[in-house]
Design an enzyme around this catalytic site. Structure first.
Site, PDB file in Angstrom:
ATOM      1  N   LYS A 200      28.694  49.044  45.280  1.00 15.85           N
ATOM      2  CA  LYS A 200      29.449  48.076  44.479  1.00 15.85           C
ATOM      3  C   LYS A 200      30.487  47.465  45.396  1.00 15.85           C
ATOM      4  O   LYS A 200      31.507  48.063  45.692  1.00 15.85           O
ATOM      5  CB  LYS A 200      30.120  48.740  43.284  1.00 15.85           C
ATOM      6  CG  LYS A 200      30.856  47.728  42.406  1.00 15.85           C
ATOM      7  CD  LYS A 200      31.496  48.417  41.217  1.00 15.85           C
ATOM      8  CE  LYS A 200      31.964  47.428  40.163  1.00 15.85           C
ATOM      9  NZ  LYS A 200      32.734  46.301  40.662  1.00 15.85           N
TER      10      LYS A 200
ATOM     11  N   ARG B 265      31.144  33.664  38.550  1.00 20.42           N
ATOM     12  CA  ARG B 265      30.790  34.369  37.327  1.00 20.42           C
ATOM     13  C   ARG B 265      31.255  33.608  36.088  1.00 20.42           C
ATOM     14  O   ARG B 265      30.644  33.689  35.038  1.00 20.42           O
ATOM     15  CB  ARG B 265      31.453  35.739  37.449  1.00 20.42           C
ATOM     16  CG  ARG B 265      31.708  36.464  36.216  1.00 20.42           C
ATOM     17  CD  ARG B 265      32.628  37.632  36.594  1.00 20.42           C
ATOM     18  NE  ARG B 265      32.698  38.524  35.472  1.00 20.42           N
ATOM     19  CZ  ARG B 265      32.648  39.838  35.574  1.00 20.42           C
ATOM     20  NH1 ARG B 265      32.550  40.403  36.762  1.00 20.42           N
ATOM     21  NH2 ARG B 265      32.725  40.574  34.524  1.00 20.42           N
TER      22      ARG B 265
ATOM     23  N   PHE C  28      21.654  40.841  44.780  1.00 15.34           N
ATOM     24  CA  PHE C  28      21.221  42.012  44.008  1.00 15.34           C
ATOM     25  C   PHE C  28      20.323  41.674  42.835  1.00 15.34           C
ATOM     26  O   PHE C  28      19.823  42.557  42.163  1.00 15.34           O
ATOM     27  CB  PHE C  28      22.415  42.863  43.566  1.00 15.34           C
ATOM     28  CG  PHE C  28      23.422  42.161  42.698  1.00 15.34           C
ATOM     29  CD1 PHE C  28      23.154  41.929  41.366  1.00 15.34           C
ATOM     30  CD2 PHE C  28      24.638  41.757  43.223  1.00 15.34           C
ATOM     31  CE1 PHE C  28      24.079  41.296  40.561  1.00 15.34           C
ATOM     32  CE2 PHE C  28      25.580  41.119  42.430  1.00 15.34           C
ATOM     33  CZ  PHE C  28      25.292  40.884  41.086  1.00 15.34           C
TER      34      PHE C  28
ATOM     35  N   ARG D 201      26.425  42.532  27.967  1.00 15.18           N
ATOM     36  CA  ARG D 201      26.960  43.747  28.558  1.00 15.18           C
ATOM     37  C   ARG D 201      26.100  44.882  28.037  1.00 15.18           C
ATOM     38  O   ARG D 201      26.422  45.521  27.048  1.00 15.18           O
ATOM     39  CB  ARG D 201      28.420  43.931  28.135  1.00 15.18           C
ATOM     40  CG  ARG D 201      29.208  44.842  29.035  1.00 15.18           C
ATOM     41  CD  ARG D 201      30.665  44.871  28.641  1.00 15.18           C
ATOM     42  NE  ARG D 201      31.446  43.755  29.146  1.00 15.18           N
ATOM     43  CZ  ARG D 201      31.790  43.596  30.433  1.00 15.18           C
ATOM     44  NH1 ARG D 201      31.429  44.478  31.337  1.00 15.18           N
ATOM     45  NH2 ARG D 201      32.496  42.560  30.803  1.00 15.18           N
TER      46      ARG D 201
ATOM     47  N   LYS E 132      28.421  50.509  36.133  1.00 13.15           N
ATOM     48  CA  LYS E 132      29.302  50.670  37.288  1.00 13.15           C
ATOM     49  C   LYS E 132      29.891  52.075  37.299  1.00 13.15           C
ATOM     50  O   LYS E 132      30.207  52.638  36.257  1.00 13.15           O
ATOM     51  CB  LYS E 132      30.392  49.613  37.291  1.00 13.15           C
ATOM     52  CG  LYS E 132      31.236  49.585  36.047  1.00 13.15           C
ATOM     53  CD  LYS E 132      32.242  48.464  36.103  1.00 13.15           C
ATOM     54  CE  LYS E 132      32.834  48.253  34.730  1.00 13.15           C
ATOM     55  NZ  LYS E 132      33.692  47.120  34.585  1.00 13.15           N
TER      56      LYS E 132
HETATM   57  P1  AMP Z   1      33.224  44.947  36.990  1.00 11.78           P
HETATM   58  O1  AMP Z   1      33.689  43.593  37.451  1.00 11.78           O
HETATM   59  O2  AMP Z   1      34.175  46.046  37.302  1.00 11.78           O
HETATM   60  O3  AMP Z   1      32.760  44.923  35.555  1.00 11.78           O
HETATM   61  O4  AMP Z   1      31.913  45.290  37.834  1.00 11.78           O
HETATM   62  C1  AMP Z   1      30.764  44.468  37.821  1.00 11.78           C
HETATM   63  C2  AMP Z   1      30.806  43.499  38.985  1.00 11.78           C
HETATM   64  O5  AMP Z   1      30.578  44.173  40.221  1.00 11.78           O
HETATM   65  C3  AMP Z   1      29.713  42.464  38.964  1.00 11.78           C
HETATM   66  O6  AMP Z   1      30.036  41.392  38.116  1.00 11.78           O
HETATM   67  C4  AMP Z   1      29.634  42.022  40.412  1.00 11.78           C
HETATM   68  O7  AMP Z   1      30.553  40.966  40.645  1.00 11.78           O
HETATM   69  C5  AMP Z   1      30.139  43.235  41.187  1.00 11.78           C
HETATM   70  N1  AMP Z   1      29.131  43.855  42.056  1.00 11.78           N
HETATM   71  C6  AMP Z   1      29.364  44.281  43.316  1.00 11.78           C
HETATM   72  N2  AMP Z   1      28.263  44.806  43.873  1.00 11.78           N
HETATM   73  C7  AMP Z   1      27.279  44.719  42.949  1.00 11.78           C
HETATM   74  C8  AMP Z   1      25.890  45.106  42.929  1.00 11.78           C
HETATM   75  N3  AMP Z   1      25.305  45.705  43.969  1.00 11.78           N
HETATM   76  N4  AMP Z   1      25.197  44.868  41.789  1.00 11.78           N
HETATM   77  C9  AMP Z   1      25.783  44.274  40.726  1.00 11.78           C
HETATM   78  N5  AMP Z   1      27.073  43.891  40.691  1.00 11.78           N
HETATM   79  C10 AMP Z   1      27.828  44.107  41.792  1.00 11.78           C
END
Ligand code: AMP
Length: 569
Positions: A256, A276, A347, A423, A429
């Site tokens: 991530k 996004r 990804f 979602r 994550k």
């Molecule tokens: P969060 O913003 O904490 O909800 O985490 C999701 C976000 O992580 C996604 O919207 C992406 O921008 C980011 N992200 C980073 N690496 C990856 C990955 N390998 N696959 C999917 N999302 C990723």
């Protein structure tokens, strides 16, 4: 349709805060609109002239608007300005001044929606020499033909300040109410309408399709390259077991990265990059377009990726903050690209050479990524991944990811389709970031160089009984420019009156300010009197709602330290 009909709807919407009432008002309007008008009305209801993802805008600033009003009503600019100071709302200013003028002149020409809409769009097309004057002229003409309340809403639309309180949910429901007859199935239908919107990000198009073909018409809605689609969102899991439970065994785990999400579209050799939030950032990130052209195989495609910043010298990844300034940048773009370059980690794939990949299981989409995206370090590459059914391997991979400067891991269900805008548990994550602490500022150090005007590094403390014990120093999280958020300047102004002593460049302050602090880890440390130190601390926010008695206790710090040791094992 007369523009006055729309203006009345805006007025009604402003008067009610009830969602059902708003839905009713809007659906009545939609039924009245002709096929051609539907798309315009949908946009104008949101106070837009282009869809959210479209970069174009009227490009009219407040000063220009003041002049246009002054032209339209034949009042000096100073009078318009004075009125504006009093009401603080240029929409109201237009309305009041037009109303005064109208009493003295003959009946105006009627405005219709299509005319207003096309004139507003013309504002975007005017450029070059004398464009400011021509824009002012065009707005003034519109205002001169407008009734007072029409003038209010035209002004607000031009300035992108509609604020009649209408959200995406209401627009969606209004479409259903207007064009679908079987009310019993409304919920499923609302979902379908939402799905169609997630694909197109354009309610106008959705409304048109349903109006002409009923709910079946929705099936004609296709994803179209160049228009961004809503991205699939992630859920959070706290443990690896929970990850396997939700994503299945085996699952794919990926780094991530701490960058920002980009959706890359290619069509006819043209590349478009969206964030996004579906903002077009193609210009801001020239290198992304370049890599996508050179190192991704395909005539047309839509890719989902994370753009991660890295240090051009050491090649190490940098946290999101380092590249965030590039997103809204309007000038110096090339310099920023060399100074704060990004690596694109692909990804997911949504479309490739005429094939919609949305319903394909993730394992097939991943296979395709590996076939079409070259692995070019610090340029573009398939995201780093493993596929496993083994908890230990995931743990090892997590440690590696963290060491490389990533936030943690993403877990992916290998059989799942891509769900735009949702979602759902197809993508999870796993970050294991620690609980934030609320701490008091007890000392503050004057900065250096351009920060020398500010107290810019803060010693923070937790509480043990009535005593305060230091747990570290924090200097990240605040902004240099006040418009970007809580700034050093603001913090300095709050701290200065609290200074009770000095130690060289360090001011000792009365502990009154409480901040929420995030961090990567708690470590044992002889440096601070608590015996602990925070690793990579950062200020999350001010806690004005908390007093010194509410800050985190020493016991809490110890407890978090012990929990983190456990999860590490
Ligand atoms: P969060 O913003 O904490 O909800 O985490 C999701 C976000 O992580 C996604 O919207 C992406 O921008 C980011 N992200 C980073 N690496 C990856 C990955 N390998 N696959 C999917 N999302 C990723």
């Amino acid at each position: 349709m007369r523009y006055s009909t729309l203006a009345e709807v805006y007025e009604e919407l402003e008067k009610t805060s009830k969602r059902l009432e708003k839905t009713r008002i809007v659906s009545k309007l939609l039924k009245k609109a002709s096929d051609e008008e539907l798309q315009m009305v949908m946009l104008l209801l949101e106070g837009r002239i282009y869809p959210a993802w479209d970069r174009r805008e009227a490009g009219v600033a407040t000063q220009m608007m003041l002049k246009a009003i002054s032209h339209a009503v034949g009042t000096g600019i100073n009078d318009v300005q004075a009125e504006w100071k009093m009401t603080g709302d240029l929409g109201k200013v237009s309305e009041n001044l037009i109303s005064k003028k109208k009493q003295a002149t003959l009946r105006r020409e009627e405005l219709d929606v299509a005319k207003v809409f096309s004139n507003l769009r013309r504002l975007n097309e005017i450029s070059g020499n004398g464009s400011v004057d021509r824009k002012i002229q065009l707005i003034a003409e519109l205002l001169s033909s407008a009734s007072p309340n029409e003038a209010r809403y035209i002004t607000r639309t031009v300035l992108q300040q509609m604020r009649v309180g209408i959200g995406a949910g209401t627009l969606r429901d209004a479409i259903v109410h207007a064009f679908i007859e079987e009310p019993n199935q409304n919920r499923r239908i609302a979902e379908q309408v939402q799905e169609a919107y997630d694909l197109t990000s354009d309610f106008g198009e959705v409304a048109k399709a349903i109006k002409s073909g009923g709910i079946k018409g929705i099936e004609s809605i296709k994803l179209s390259i160049g228009n961004p689609i809503k991205v699939m969102l992630a859920l959070k899991v706290d443990t690896i077991e929970e990850g396997f439970e939700k994503a299945g065994r085996p699952m794919q785990a990926e780094y991530k990265m701490d960058g920002f999400r980009v959706q890359i579209h290619k069509k006819d050799e043209d590349i478009t990059v969206f964030t996004r939030r579906l903002e077009n950032v193609t210009k801001q990130f020239p290198e992304i377009a370049e890599y996508a052209k050179k190192h991704v195989n395909g005539e047309e495609f839509i890719l989902d990726a994370e753009a991660a910043g890295y240090d051009p010298k050491s090649k190490k990844y940098l946290p999101f903050q380092s590249i965030s300034q590039r997103i809204k940048r309007k000038y110096d773009i090339e310099r920023m690209a060399t100074q704060f370059p990004v690596e694109v980690n692909v990804f997911d794939v949504i479309w490739h050479n005429g094939k919609n990949m949305i319903s394909e299981p993730f394992r097939n989409r991943r296979k395709l990524i590996e076939r079409i995206v070259e692995d070019r370090e610090r340029k573009i590459r398939p995201s780093k991944k493993i596929v496993t059914d083994n908890d230990k391997e995931i743990e090892e991979f997590f440690r590696e990811a963290k060491e490389m400067g990533n936030e943690g891991l993403m877990f992916k269900n290998l059989d799942a389709p891509y769900k735009p805008g949702a979602r759902v548990g197809h993508m999870l994550k796993y970050k294991k970031t620690m609980e934030n602490l609320d701490l008091a500022i007890v000392k503050a150090e004057w900065g250096e160089g351009k920060r020398s005007m500010w107290l810019s590094s803060y010693t923070i403390a937790c509480r043990k009984g009535n005593k305060l014990l230091e747990v570290g120093k924090v200097s990240t999280g605040l902004k240099e420019k006040p418009e970007e958020g809580l700034s050093f300047d603001e913090m300095t102004k709050m701290l200065k009156p609290l200074i009770i002593g000095e130690e060289g460049k360090t001011a000792i302050v009365k502990p009154e300010i409480v901040i929420e602090v995030g961090y990567e880890e708690i470590q044992k440390s002889p440096t601070y009197e608590s015996g602990f130190a925070l690793r990579f601390p950062r200020i999350i926010t001010m806690r004005q709602d908390k007093g010194i008695e509410d800050i985190s206790s020493m016991e809490m710090v110890e407890q978090y330290y012990n929990e983190q040791k456990k999860t590490k094992k």
